[in-house]
Each structure stands twice: as structure tokens, then as C-alpha cells.
Write a protein that holds these residues in place. Structure first.
Motif, PDB file in Angstrom:
ATOM      1  N   PHE A 178       0.847  -1.199   0.000  1.00 36.48           N
ATOM      2  CA  PHE A 178       0.000   0.000   0.000  1.00 36.48           C
ATOM      3  C   PHE A 178       0.879   1.245   0.000  1.00 36.48           C
ATOM      4  O   PHE A 178       2.037   1.221   0.461  1.00 36.48           O
ATOM      5  N   ARG A 179       0.337   2.338  -0.482  1.00 36.61           N
ATOM      6  CA  ARG A 179       1.049   3.613  -0.400  1.00 36.61           C
ATOM      7  C   ARG A 179       1.508   3.833   1.047  1.00 36.61           C
ATOM      8  O   ARG A 179       0.743   3.595   1.993  1.00 36.61           O
ATOM      9  N   LYS A 180       2.734   4.263   1.229  1.00 37.20           N
ATOM     10  CA  LYS A 180       3.333   4.332   2.565  1.00 37.20           C
ATOM     11  C   LYS A 180       2.461   5.089   3.556  1.00 37.20           C
ATOM     12  O   LYS A 180       2.290   4.667   4.715  1.00 37.20           O
ATOM     13  N   SER A 181       1.868   6.185   3.109  1.00 43.72           N
ATOM     14  CA  SER A 181       1.045   6.998   4.013  1.00 43.72           C
ATOM     15  C   SER A 181      -0.269   6.312   4.373  1.00 43.72           C
ATOM     16  O   SER A 181      -0.931   6.688   5.348  1.00 43.72           O
ATOM     17  N   PHE A 182      -0.664   5.287   3.576  1.00 45.21           N
ATOM     18  CA  PHE A 182      -1.937   4.608   3.818  1.00 45.21           C
ATOM     19  C   PHE A 182      -1.843   3.554   4.930  1.00 45.21           C
ATOM     20  O   PHE A 182      -2.845   3.233   5.565  1.00 45.21           O
ATOM     21  N   ARG A 183      -0.651   3.004   5.141  1.00 50.71           N
ATOM     22  CA  ARG A 183      -0.539   1.878   6.067  1.00 50.71           C
ATOM     23  C   ARG A 183      -0.977   2.241   7.485  1.00 50.71           C
ATOM     24  O   ARG A 183      -1.786   1.522   8.081  1.00 50.71           O
ATOM     25  N   PRO A 184      -0.493   3.358   8.072  1.00 54.41           N
ATOM     26  CA  PRO A 184      -0.990   3.727   9.404  1.00 54.41           C
ATOM     27  C   PRO A 184      -2.464   4.128   9.395  1.00 54.41           C
ATOM     28  O   PRO A 184      -3.162   3.934  10.395  1.00 54.41           O
ATOM     29  N   LEU A 185      -2.952   4.657   8.273  1.00 56.21           N
ATOM     30  CA  LEU A 185      -4.361   5.042   8.198  1.00 56.21           C
ATOM     31  C   LEU A 185      -5.263   3.811   8.182  1.00 56.21           C
ATOM     32  O   LEU A 185      -6.349   3.832   8.765  1.00 56.21           O
ATOM     33  N   VAL A 186      -4.817   2.742   7.514  1.00 55.23           N
ATOM     34  CA  VAL A 186      -5.572   1.492   7.547  1.00 55.23           C
ATOM     35  C   VAL A 186      -5.662   0.988   8.980  1.00 55.23           C
ATOM     36  O   VAL A 186      -6.746   0.631   9.469  1.00 55.23           O
ATOM     37  N   SER A 187      -4.547   0.970   9.674  1.00 55.79           N
ATOM     38  CA  SER A 187      -4.530   0.496  11.064  1.00 55.79           C
ATOM     39  C   SER A 187      -5.419   1.358  11.945  1.00 55.79           C
ATOM     40  O   SER A 187      -6.175   0.841  12.791  1.00 55.79           O
ATOM     41  N   LYS A 188      -5.367   2.677  11.744  1.00 58.76           N
ATOM     42  CA  LYS A 188      -6.211   3.574  12.528  1.00 58.76           C
ATOM     43  C   LYS A 188      -7.680   3.332  12.234  1.00 58.76           C
ATOM     44  O   LYS A 188      -8.526   3.309  13.139  1.00 58.76           O
ATOM     45  N   GLY A 189      -8.010   3.135  10.953  1.00 57.48           N
ATOM     46  CA  GLY A 189      -9.399   2.888  10.581  1.00 57.48           C
ATOM     47  C   GLY A 189      -9.936   1.612  11.195  1.00 57.48           C
ATOM     48  O   GLY A 189     -11.090   1.559  11.644  1.00 57.48           O
ATOM     49  N   LEU A 190      -9.124   0.573  11.210  1.00 59.35           N
ATOM     50  CA  LEU A 190      -9.553  -0.694  11.803  1.00 59.35           C
ATOM     51  C   LEU A 190      -9.809  -0.544  13.301  1.00 59.35           C
ATOM     52  O   LEU A 190     -10.672  -1.234  13.863  1.00 59.35           O
ATOM     53  N   ARG A 191      -9.061   0.357  13.957  1.00 60.91           N
ATOM     54  CA  ARG A 191      -9.268   0.599  15.387  1.00 60.91           C
ATOM     55  C   ARG A 191     -10.449   1.526  15.651  1.00 60.91           C
ATOM     56  O   ARG A 191     -11.114   1.425  16.691  1.00 60.91           O
ATOM     57  N   SER A 192     -10.716   2.425  14.729  1.00 59.56           N
ATOM     58  CA  SER A 192     -11.668   3.510  14.983  1.00 59.56           C
ATOM     59  C   SER A 192     -13.124   3.123  14.800  1.00 59.56           C
ATOM     60  O   SER A 192     -14.014   3.701  15.435  1.00 59.56           O
ATOM     61  N   TRP A 193     -13.388   2.167  13.911  1.00 58.90           N
ATOM     62  CA  TRP A 193     -14.772   1.883  13.546  1.00 58.90           C
ATOM     63  C   TRP A 193     -15.151   0.444  13.851  1.00 58.90           C
ATOM     64  O   TRP A 193     -14.309  -0.455  13.859  1.00 58.90           O
ATOM     65  N   GLY A 327      -3.450   3.787  -4.382  1.00 63.91           N
ATOM     66  CA  GLY A 327      -2.689   3.520  -3.171  1.00 63.91           C
ATOM     67  C   GLY A 327      -2.833   2.109  -2.641  1.00 63.91           C
ATOM     68  O   GLY A 327      -2.051   1.692  -1.770  1.00 63.91           O
ATOM     69  N   PHE A 328      -3.816   1.347  -3.160  1.00 61.39           N
ATOM     70  CA  PHE A 328      -4.036  -0.026  -2.709  1.00 61.39           C
ATOM     71  C   PHE A 328      -3.650  -1.058  -3.769  1.00 61.39           C
ATOM     72  O   PHE A 328      -3.622  -2.251  -3.484  1.00 61.39           O
ATOM     73  N   ALA A 329      -3.377  -0.620  -4.983  1.00 58.96           N
ATOM     74  CA  ALA A 329      -3.221  -1.536  -6.112  1.00 58.96           C
ATOM     75  C   ALA A 329      -1.844  -2.196  -6.131  1.00 58.96           C
ATOM     76  O   ALA A 329      -0.844  -1.603  -5.722  1.00 58.96           O
ATOM     77  N   THR A 330      -1.817  -3.425  -6.634  1.00 54.56           N
ATOM     78  CA  THR A 330      -0.551  -4.091  -6.911  1.00 54.56           C
ATOM     79  C   THR A 330      -0.181  -3.974  -8.383  1.00 54.56           C
ATOM     80  O   THR A 330       0.993  -4.107  -8.737  1.00 54.56           O
ATOM     81  N   HIS A 331      -1.166  -3.745  -9.240  1.00 59.67           N
ATOM     82  CA  HIS A 331      -0.919  -3.670 -10.677  1.00 59.67           C
ATOM     83  C   HIS A 331      -1.811  -2.606 -11.313  1.00 59.67           C
ATOM     84  O   HIS A 331      -2.910  -2.329 -10.814  1.00 59.67           O
ATOM     85  N   MET A 332      -1.339  -2.042 -12.408  1.00 59.06           N
ATOM     86  CA  MET A 332      -2.158  -1.180 -13.251  1.00 59.06           C
ATOM     87  C   MET A 332      -1.983  -1.646 -14.690  1.00 59.06           C
ATOM     88  O   MET A 332      -0.855  -1.849 -15.142  1.00 59.06           O
ATOM     89  N   TYR A 333      -3.105  -1.843 -15.380  1.00 61.15           N
ATOM     90  CA  TYR A 333      -3.058  -2.302 -16.774  1.00 61.15           C
ATOM     91  C   TYR A 333      -3.791  -1.301 -17.667  1.00 61.15           C
ATOM     92  O   TYR A 333      -4.773  -0.670 -17.240  1.00 61.15           O
ATOM     93  N   PRO A 334      -3.332  -1.167 -18.917  1.00 65.77           N
ATOM     94  CA  PRO A 334      -4.015  -0.253 -19.838  1.00 65.77           C
ATOM     95  C   PRO A 334      -5.293  -0.854 -20.394  1.00 65.77           C
ATOM     96  O   PRO A 334      -5.433  -2.083 -20.496  1.00 65.77           O
ATOM     97  N   ALA A 335      -6.212  -0.001 -20.735  1.00 64.52           N
ATOM     98  CA  ALA A 335      -7.410  -0.381 -21.480  1.00 64.52           C
ATOM     99  C   ALA A 335      -7.448   0.490 -22.720  1.00 64.52           C
ATOM    100  O   ALA A 335      -7.344   1.729 -22.642  1.00 64.52           O
ATOM    101  N   PHE A 336      -7.565  -0.152 -23.872  1.00 61.66           N
ATOM    102  CA  PHE A 336      -7.533   0.558 -25.147  1.00 61.66           C
ATOM    103  C   PHE A 336      -8.954   0.816 -25.637  1.00 61.66           C
ATOM    104  O   PHE A 336      -9.796  -0.071 -25.633  1.00 61.66           O
TER     105      PHE A 336
END
Length: 342
Positions: A178-193, A327-336
């Protein structure tokens, strides 16, 4: 152009076709034989878009099953819409998707399907004076027979991009990507809700989710029948709902996801506007990935990734949403995107 005309059009091809309304079981026969296919080909997705677009414009469902020697060999979600006097050919109200072929189909039969599909498009365009754009998602299996036919018959009009998560990876590896800034936000979200996942009938909760969507949007953006179809898909195992609640039990956000036996697709998300600075979507995306892995899915399509200089000039909001998803993706592919337009 009615469906009888389509049948007559390809009678000399060695193939026959049936309208989706007369061949739903055959449609599922094809899907069950294909190991991995986009959720857009599922009957539930075709039904949903038919309900949605029929409520806002003139919409004619022409989805069909191709048969060779009496056996179903391909499905094709095709539609014709009309708005402000202009007709457009598409799939599920968007760009035309490729026919989905049985795996290991004889090349001779596959070519007949592809040629028949182009013949059908040509005749509909002429009969309806219809515009037509076609989308081809380029994934790891490369250029198919359909893609090569598009290069022969149409102009490459645009290239866009779609984001995916490879669910075959270990969950910790996915989260670590995940995008580096997202990792602590995921953890916070799991705790918050307080987070719940619904994969069966949940009429009261689903209605609560629908009403929150209306409240946040400020209006009803889609007919009630489409929400009913989403809930029916959930009951049939073709979707799931994630909800977030605060400590008082108030619904503050959630996401609905479509799934088939291999792939998940992000459908509808809604979050209280006054909490947009909180990690709501972060928690929903992580729990969705976690749940999809637990169900044995292999691919999650998060959605499109627009860029500011794309041909269709996306809004700043659309670009920001795409950046968030990336920020969550492992891959991006083109669509023509192919079109007859220059």
C-alpha cells in the motif's frame, strides 16, 4: 434493429444466437467454463445496468449467446441506447466489451464469433446511425483475436488505465505494498470503527446504506430497483457489503462489492462528508481485500485510474479518487478504446 434481424444476419456463418432473455442458463454455462472473467459479464451486472440505464434514457438490451453445433460458445453483453436523438452501441451502457469465448475454443469457431460480432456492429451502426466505441482491457495474457480485429477495423482512440490487486499474494505482502502513508491510516481505521461484513440477506442494513447514499449525494441518483438488484446479488453470493459504525452504532460509511468465483469489483461507496478527513475508505478497502482473499478470489479490480491529461478530461475529483484507489493496487493495466472517430 430487432433481434430477429440479428439472427437472420449471421445465419450463413455456421453460428446461431439467442437473446439473453431466452438463454440465461446458456449464459451461465459459458461463464462457468471460463476460469477468470470480468464481473461485468455476470448476469447480475447485466441486469443491474439494464435497470439503471432504462431509468434515465431509452435503452435496448441486445446481450446474446453465440452457439456452434447447438452448444453455447460465447456471450456478449451488447446494448443500444438513445439520448437526445443520438444512438450509441455499448455494453452495460458503456463501451462495447469483447465477446467472452469458451476457453480452448477452436480457432475456426472463435473467428466465426469475432467476424459475426463485427458484422452485427456494422449493421446496427448503419440501421441506427449509431456511434460505437469499444474497450479492450489489456491484461497479462496479451493481445487476443478480438484485439487484433479491432486494430484492423477501428482507430485507436484513447488509452486509459485500470487498477488491480493480485489476491494470490500474501495479505501482509499486499498491505506492505500500500502507499506508505496509507498503512498507518488502515490500522487507525480498523481501530476507529466497528466494521461488519454482510454476505447474505441484510434488508434493514442495506436500506440504511441506501439512505446514507441519498443523504450524502443530496439526491436519489439511481432507481430503487437497482438497489434491490444489488441486494439480490448479495443474497445469491454475487456481492457483499461492508459497513462502518461509530461507537454509538451510527452508520458512517460503507462499500458494496460485486464478486464472481474469481474476481471482485468495487461497486458503490459512501461516507459521511463531515468525516472525510478520517480513514473510512482505507478501512473498507483493506477489509474488502481481506474478505476476497478468504473467499478464494484471485483478482480485485478497484477501478479506473484517470489522469489529468486523458482525452476525456476527467474532473479533479475523478483524478483524486483514482489516485486514492491507486494507493491499494498491486498492478495497473491499460485499457484501449477504439472508435471510428479520428
Amino acid at each position: 434493429m430487432n433481434f430477429d434481424s440479428i439472427k437472420e444476419l449471421i445465419k450463413n456463418s455456421g453460428l446461431t444466437v439467442k437473446h439473453i432473455g431466452d438463454s440465461r442458463d446458456d449464459w451461465d454455462v459459458v461463464l462457468s467454463a471460463v476460469k477468470n472473467y470480468d464481473v461485468d459479464y455476470d448476469l447480475a451486472a447485466v441486469d443491474y445496468h439494464h435497470l439503471y440505464f432504462s431509468s434515465v434514457l431509452e435503452f435496448q438490451q441486445q446481450a446474446m449467446v453465440f452457439f456452434a453445433s447447438g452448444k453455447p460458445v460465447a456471450v456478449w453483453p451488447l446494448s443500444i441506447s438513445q439520448s437526445e436523438g443520438k444512438s450509441r452501441i455499448g455494453s452495460n451502457g458503456s463501451e462495447v466489451l469483447p465477446p467472452l469465448l469458451l476457453p480452448n475454443l477452436a480457432e475456426k469457431v472463435a473467428k466465426k464469433v469475432v467476424n459475426s460480432a463485427h458484422l452485427i456492429l456494422t449493421e446496427i451502426k448503419a440501421a441506427k446511425t449509431a456511434a460505437c466505441t469499444l474497450k479492450y482491457n489489456m491484461l497479462s495474457d496479451g493481445c487476443s483475436l478480438w484485439y487484433k480485429s479491432l486494430q484492423d477495423k477501428y482507430k485507436l482512440f484513447d488509452v486509459t488505465h485500470f487498477l488491480y490487486v493480485d489476491l494470490n499474494r500474501d495479505l501482509d505482502l499486499i498491505k506492505g505494498g500500500f502507499r506508505k502513508s496509507f498503512r498507518p491510516l488502515v490500522s487507525k481505521g480498523l481501530r476507529s470503527w466497528n466494521i461488519d461484513i454482510f454476505a447474505d440477506s441484510c434488508a434493514d442494513v442495506f436500506e440504511e446504506f441506501r439512505l446514507l447514499h441519498i443523504a450524502v449525494a443530496g439526491r436519489e441518483t439511481r432507481p430503487k430497483s437497482t438497489w434491490d438488484e444489488l441486494h439480490a446479488s448479495l443474497i445469491s453470493g454475487k456481492g457483499f457489503l461492508i459497513t462502518l459504525r461509530d461507537d454509538e452504532g451510527i452508520l458512517v460509511g460503507g462499500g458494496y462489492f460485486r464478486i464472481n468465483q474469481r474476481q471482485g469489483l468495487y461497486g458503490v461507496g459512501v461516507y459521511k462528508r463531515e468525516l472525510f478527513d478520517q480513514p473510512l475508505g482505507h478501512a473498507v478497502q483493506y477489509k474488502a481485500i481481506e474478505y476476497m482473499k478468504s473467499q478464494g478470489l484471485t483478482t480485485y479490480c478497484i477501478g479506473q485510474r484517470p489522469y489529468p491529461h486523458d482525452r476525456n478530461t476527467p474532473t479533479d475529483k475523478e483524478v483524486q479518487i483514482g489516485y486514492f484507489k491507486e494507493g491499494f493496487a498491486t498492478h495497473m493495466y491499460p485499457a484501449f478504446i477504439f472508435s471510428e472517430q479520428a
